[in-house]
Scaffold this active site. Structure first.
Site, short mmCIF file in Angstrom:
data_model
loop_
_atom_site.label_atom_id
_atom_site.label_comp_id
_atom_site.label_asym_id
_atom_site.label_seq_id
_atom_site.Cartn_x
_atom_site.Cartn_y
_atom_site.Cartn_z
N GLU A 31 0.86 -1.19 0.00
CA GLU A 31 0.00 0.00 0.00
C GLU A 31 0.89 1.23 0.00
O GLU A 31 1.82 1.33 0.81
CB GLU A 31 -0.91 0.00 1.24
CG GLU A 31 -1.73 1.27 1.41
CD GLU A 31 -2.61 1.24 2.67
OE1 GLU A 31 -3.05 0.14 3.06
OE2 GLU A 31 -2.83 2.32 3.26
N GLU B 270 -2.50 11.15 3.27
CA GLU B 270 -3.48 10.94 4.32
C GLU B 270 -3.44 12.16 5.21
O GLU B 270 -2.39 12.78 5.37
CB GLU B 270 -3.16 9.70 5.15
CG GLU B 270 -3.43 8.40 4.47
CD GLU B 270 -3.25 7.24 5.46
OE1 GLU B 270 -4.26 6.70 5.92
OE2 GLU B 270 -2.08 6.92 5.77
#
Lengths: 289, 477
Positions: A162, A167
């Site tokens: 990932e 974020e």
């Protein structure tokens, strides 16, 4: 401006300490010298969101609260129910809008959207970037990220890898995070670095979030600032076998979502203004050449 | 009023000559001209006052209890450098004054603060305490752009405080550099010391999500007579800080741009004064008179929450309690008949900029206006009035069987006292919502004369938490 010291190449990696000192001096002498942020310029995907609807030949939706996928709360205690309704995901005014709403829906207290290019666009290596204006407020968790191809379900996370390009915690409107997850370094133990705007915020205007990804490295940048490089050396520094680097052998696809609540951000505040909308001006991908 | 002011060209001869030159050859200002501006020095106190008046600290009026003795600098305490501002907060009984507060003022003609977004400083206390007010924009002259942040929490360690500027573009010539006011409300009357350092305007760039509000962010309705006026109050601006916390400051009307939806019904000045101009015109679509105007506002182009819906009426009004009409003087909003078994607490309060009456533990309570204990308050001659208007909000669950009783007294507390009561049914009340009532005075059975009204008594059964607003007698002309 210590984040302007990076000029990525192998020599730099080998002689990191020496070059940090040298480049600091260079930067100090000539502040106009531009930092080399990106190198790849051959477009392979240009999603400009100029139409009136989401291009469903490129994007698909994740629906629900994760229960159907066997991970209620999407594995992170998230509070939202993802839908494909225009209230949550729409394309208008030249941007993609993913809106988190405070509403009771299918047993959840919030709704939102998550779209992905799995099967629609996947690529190994290259430059992946998006120009985004972020939402804000306690518990709002937008992300621009990638997952590795799972070989038709034969492999599972975190072995597929990932790459989190962006974020962000809505309660920290000046900070973005770039991370990688893989076997031995997933969830709360990911390899990560945050980048803070000192005189600006991410929710008041658009900013470009990107990575340049090649064999044994992923470079993270925001706007014109390269703020991190992650390599197998970083795994070794964490005591993880560098063979667990899972970013050299497969294609990755792109995800865009706005989660509400969850382990990364804590519970959402129902008293902030809703909807909270992430606006994406474009997603562009370039080949590694 | 921020036009070119030629006297300042003495201070800025180069710019002045430029202006004169442009005027002489073009008979007007070209787009290239740069008007004279005022200094934009951001510093107010670093290790010493910066560009302030010789007094440095200009106290609030000692006649109102302000203590002028507790202000100074401290060369033994500093966040940075070698000195800080030291403020000794007095006890309430201090003979020199029971609180401390005042302003710092620019020693020149004011500063151009348009390139900053906040006033910031570091502070710490000798104990944890709450300082009542800090702010800027108060210059003891016209206080046009006054801003205040209330109730800041002091720590015993240095902490940074941020007072956002609601709209920096307004501050082209500001003299009011700082304001503070502190008492011992948070320390049970025990005096304490706090220090302030590195006081300056800054361009943080990390303030976001401006959310201005008027009238506490509420949509309020006012029935108002032609030619009467009402002020827009409860003006605030809220920003989100880099740490994710919201901070809300109160601001003067000069930061707000007000607008009326119907200038034939109501106008609004740049000071937020709303005047009812006419009783409305016939709407060509409906054939009915449109007597409504909606007053809204914005700050720097951001629409403010809250509005005032003005309904022009033709009423004679005697107002007991409202923000809309001039109120008659009353003795109290809670007579506290404690020896008679009254439990009710509360009275008039300010709720988000809206003045209301708030009662808790309600069994019965009086609003008195008869001249209690020789107060000189005159009873109300309501002979010409036909209705009592009252807004009621029950702050708890309401059941249909609940009753809220209103009793109006004539010749109150005299030998000739008469009274009439009216019961508001729980069916007509709503939980946590304002409901407006217009009750004919003829419905108050027993109130045969109303030439000397002296009290209104409210009583309830199970409704212990009730708020009231807009209590007035009226008749339609």
């Amino acid at each position: 401006m210590t984040h302007k010291i990076f000029n990525i190449n192998k020599a730099f990696i080998l002689y990191k300490a020496f070059y940090i000192g040298l480049l600091c001096i260079i930067t100090g002498c000539d502040p106009d010298e531009a930092q080399t942020v990106t190198n790849f310029n051959t477009l392979t995907l240009s999603e400009e969101f100029d139409g009136t609807a989401l291009n469903t030949s490129l994007w698909s939706f994740d629906i629900g609260d994760g229960s159907a996928q066997g991970i209620p709360g999407w594995g992170n205690n998230e509070q939202q129910y993802y839908t494909d309704r225009p209230e949550n995901v729409t394309v208008e005014d030249g941007v993609l809008k993913i809106s988190a709403r405070l509403e009771t829906f299918e047993g959840s207290s919030y709704t939102s959207g998550r779209i992905l290019t799995r099967g629609g666009f996947q690529q190994k290596f290259g430059r992946f970037e998006a120009r985004i204006k972020l939402p804000w407020g306690q518990g709002i968790w937008p992300a621009f990220w990638m997952l590795g191809d799972d070989n038709n379900g034969l492999e599972i996370w975190p072995n597929i890898g990932e790459i989190d390009i962006m974020e962000y915690r809505g309660q920290e409107p000046t900070i973005t995070h770039g991370s990688v997850h893989g076997p031995g370094y997933s969830g709360g133990n990911s390899i990560t670095k945050q980048y803070e705007l000192m005189n600006d915020r991410f929710d008041t205007d658009f900013h470009v979030f990107g990575v340049e990804w090649g064999p044994d490295y992923i470079n993270y940048y925001v706007d014109d600032v390269l703020y991190n490089q992650i390599t197998p050396d970083d795994l070794e520094e964490e005591g993880i076998n560098r063979a667990n680097w899972v970013f050299n052998d497969r294609e990755f696809f792109i995800l865009l979502n706005v989660a509400v609540g969850g382990s990364f951000v804590g519970n959402a505040d129902p008293n902030i203004p809703y909807p909270q909308t992430m606006e994406v001006d474009y997603v562009r991908v370039y080949a590694a050449d | 009023m921020k036009k070119l002011n030629f006297k300042y060209h003495v201070l800025y001869p180069v710019l002045g000559l430029l202006c004169v030159g442009m005027i002489s050859c073009e008979r007007g200002f070209s787009d290239d001209i740069e008007f004279a501006t005022f200094p934009n020095n951001p510093d107010i106190f670093t290790d010493a006052p910066v560009g302030l008046t010789d007094q440095f600290f200009e106290s609030f009026d000692p006649a109102f209890g302000a203590n002028t003795e507790g202000f100074g600098t401290d060369d033994n305490v500093a966040f940075e450098g070698n000195s800080s501002i030291r403020i000794d907060v007095p006890t309430p009984t201090d003979p020199d004054g029971g609180f401390i507060g005042g302003i710092f003022r620019d020693r020149g003609d004011g500063r151009d603060l348009t390139s900053y977004d906040a006033l910031t400083f570091w502070a710490k206390g000798s104990t944890t305490a709450v300082v009542g007010t800090v702010g800027f924009g108060t210059d003891f002259i016209d206080n046009t752009y006054a801003v205040s942040l209330n109730n800041i929490e002091l720590s015993t360690k240095w902490r940074k405080y941020i007072i956002p500027i609601p709209d920096p573009s307004k501050l082209t010539q500001e003299k009011g550099m700082f304001l503070f006011s502190a008492g011992t409300e948070s320390t049970n009357g025990v005096g304490y010391t706090f220090w302030i350092d590195e006081l300056r305007f800054e361009n943080l760039g990390t303030l976001g999500q401006p959310r201005p509000a008027i009238l506490g962010g509420l949509d309020q309705t006012a029935q108002t007579n032609v030619d009467s006026s009402v002020s827009i109050i409860g003006l605030t601006q809220t920003f989100n800080l880099a740490n994710g916390q919201d901070v809300t400051v109160t601001a003067t009307p000069a930061y707000f741009d007000f607008e009326t939806s119907n200038p034939f019904v109501a106008s609004v000045t740049n000071q937020g004064l709303v005047t009812v101009e006419g009783s409305g015109e016939i709407d060509p679509d409906t054939g009915e008179i449109d007597n409504t105007a909606v007053i809204t506002a914005s700050v720097a182009g951001v629409q403010a929450a809250g509005s005032l819906i003005v309904q022009a009426v033709n009423l004679n009004v005697i107002s007991i309690f409202s923000d809309i009409f001039a109120n008659v003087p009353v003795d109290n909003f809670n007579g506290f008949y404690t020896p008679d078994g009254q439990t009710t607490l509360g009275g008039a309060v300010n709720e988000n900029g809206n003045n209301i009456i708030d009662y808790t533990l309600l069994n019965f309570v009086a609003i008195e206006f008869y001249g209690r204990e020789g107060s000189g308050i005159q009873p109300i001659d309501a002979s010409e009035m036909t209705h009592l208007h009252i807004d009621i909000r029950v702050n708890q669950q309401v059941n249909p069987s609940d009753t809220f009783r209103i009793e109006v007294f004539n010749n109150f507390a005299t030998g000739s006292q008469t009274a009439g009561g009216f019961n508001v049914s729980g069916n007509d009340l709503a939980s946590n919502e304002w409901v407006e009532f217009d009750i004919p005075l003829s419905s108050f059975a027993g109130l045969n004369t109303k030439d000397a009204l002296g009290a209104i008594i409210f009583s309830s059964g199970t409704l212990a938490n009730v708020s009231l607003d807009n209590i007035y007698f009226y008749s339609e002309n």
